[in-house]
Design an enzyme around this catalytic site. Structure first.
Site, PDB file in Angstrom:
ATOM      1  N   ASP A  30       0.955  -1.207  -0.024  1.00  0.00           N
ATOM      2  CA  ASP A  30      -0.090  -0.183  -0.049  1.00  0.00           C
ATOM      3  C   ASP A  30       0.984   1.219   0.015  1.00  0.00           C
ATOM      4  OD1 ASP A  30      -1.792   2.157   0.985  1.00  0.00           O
ATOM      5  OD2 ASP A  30      -3.286   0.440   1.133  1.00  0.00           O
ATOM      6  N   TYR A 163     -12.265   9.550 -13.292  1.00  0.00           N
ATOM      7  CA  TYR A 163     -12.579   8.211 -12.549  1.00  0.00           C
ATOM      8  C   TYR A 163     -13.423   7.110 -13.308  1.00  0.00           C
ATOM      9  CZ  TYR A 163     -13.640   5.156  -8.676  1.00  0.00           C
ATOM     10  OH  TYR A 163     -13.741   4.124  -7.846  1.00  0.00           O
ATOM     11  N   GLU A 197     -18.567   0.943   2.601  1.00  0.00           N
ATOM     12  CA  GLU A 197     -18.078   1.620   3.776  1.00  0.00           C
ATOM     13  C   GLU A 197     -16.856   1.610   4.360  1.00  0.00           C
ATOM     14  OE1 GLU A 197     -19.898   1.603   8.442  1.00  0.00           O
ATOM     15  OE2 GLU A 197     -21.593   1.327   6.699  1.00  0.00           O
ATOM     16  N   PRO A 199     -12.880   3.497   5.157  1.00  0.00           N
ATOM     17  CA  PRO A 199     -12.144   4.831   5.576  1.00  0.00           C
ATOM     18  C   PRO A 199     -12.007   6.152   4.659  1.00  0.00           C
ATOM     19  CG  PRO A 199     -10.969   2.785   6.464  1.00  0.00           C
ATOM     20  CD  PRO A 199     -11.707   2.159   5.503  1.00  0.00           C
TER      21      PRO A 199
END
Length: 258
Positions: A30, A163, A197, A199
Site C-alpha cells: 500500500d 475516474y 463503507e 475509511p
C-alpha cells in the site's frame, strides 16, 4: 481453501479475508505505510500462522511493481492469487475543469497502477507450474487475478470523467487479459464495487455527502461492507470459479440495474 500465495495491492479488508480463509502466505502493499502496518498487525494477531511479506510502495511506479513481485517470488516461490485493489477517488468536476495533473493522478493509480501490477503478476504466473486442484472434477490453475474496478466503470455519473474512464479501462484490460492468458491456465476477472463503507469514504464528510445520492439510487439503499466485496474476490480467486473468465462481477446493491 487457498493453499498457495496471495498478493494484494491496496491491502486492507481483502488481505484479512484471505488470512481468515486459510491462506498462510500473503504479500501486501500500500502507498500508506501506516495503514499497511495496521493491516499487517491485525493479520498477525488474529492469524499467527500466516506468513506475511509487507512492502510499502507506489503501484504506479513500474520499478516498484516489478520489485514487489520479485520480492514475493524470492520469499514464497510463486504467486497464485493476485488482487489489485489500489485506487483513488477523483475530484468532482467536469472534463473542461479537470486539469491534466488531476487526470494523470487518477489514471496513474487506477489504470496504470493496476496494469503494471497485473503485468508483473501475469508474467510470474505464466512461468510457474500449475497449482493442482483438490477437486478431481475441477482443473488446476497457474494463477488467478482479480482487478478491482467500480460500478462507475459500467455506468458513469456526473463530475467524474477521469475516474469513470479509469475504471472502464480496468474492465477492458481484464477482459483482454482473460482472453490472452486462458491458454496459460490463468483466470483474470474483476469486481465492480458500489459505495462501500471504507475509511476513504467514512472519514471525509464531504465524500459521504457526495455519495449519498448513489446510496439512495441503489435498490438496497445502503452502503456495502468491505467483507461483502472481499467475499466476491475470494470466490473469483477460488477453484469454485474455475469456469469464470473475463467476468466483471458487480457488487453494488443493485445500482447498475436501475
Amino acid at each position: 481453501m487457498f493453499p498457495g500465495v496471495a498478493v494484494i495491492t491496496g491491502a486492507g479488508g481483502t488481505a484479512k479475508a484471505f488470512a481468515t480463509a486459510g491462506c498462510e502466505r500473503i504479500a501486501i502493499t500500500d502507498l500508506n505505510e501506516e495503514s499497511l502496518q495496521k493491516t499487517a498487525e491485525t493479520i498477525t494477531s488474529t492469524h499467527p500462522k500466516t506468513h506475511l511479506l509487507v512492502k510499502a510502495g507506489n503501484v504506479a511506479d513500474d520499478r516498484f511493481a516489478d520489485s514487489f513481485i520479485n520480492a514475493v517470488v524470492q520469499q514464497f516461490g510463486r504467486v497464485d492469487y493476485a488482487v489489485n485493489c489500489a485506487g483513488v477517488l477523483g475530484k468532482p468536476m467536469r472534463s473542461a475543469e479537470t486539469t491534466l495533473e488531476e487526470f494523470d493522478r487518477v489514471n496513474n493509480v487506477n489504470y496504470r497502477g493496476c496494469w503494471l501490477s497485473s503485468r508483473a503478476e501475469l508474467r510470474q504466473m505464466a512461468s510457474q507450474s500449475e497449482l493442482p486442484s483438490h477437486d478431481p472434477n475441477r482443473p488446476g490453475q497457474r494463477g488467478s487475478v482479480v482487478n478491482v474496478a467500480s460500478q462507475l466503470g459500467i455506468v458513469s455519473r456526473p463530475g467524474a470523467p477521469a475516474y469513470c474512464a479509469s475504471k472502464s479501462a480496468v474492465i477492458g484490460m481484464t477482459r483482454a487479459d482473460a482472453i490472452d492468458y486462458s491458454q496459460d491456465g490463468i483466470r483474470v476477472n474483476c469486481v465492480c464495487p458500489g459505495v462501500i463503507e471504507t475509511p476513504l469514504i467514512m472519514e471525509k464528510p464531504e465524500v459521504r455527502a457526495a455519495i449519498t445520492p448513489a446510496v439512495e439510487i441503489a435498490p438496497m439503499k445502503r452502503m456495502g461492507q468491505p467483507a461483502e466485496v472481499a467475499d466476491a474476490i475470494l470466490f473469483l480467486c477460488s477453484t469454485q470459479a474455475s469456469f469464470v473468465q473475463g467476468h466483471a462481477m458487480v457488487v453494488d446493491g443493485g445500482y447498475v440495474t436501475v
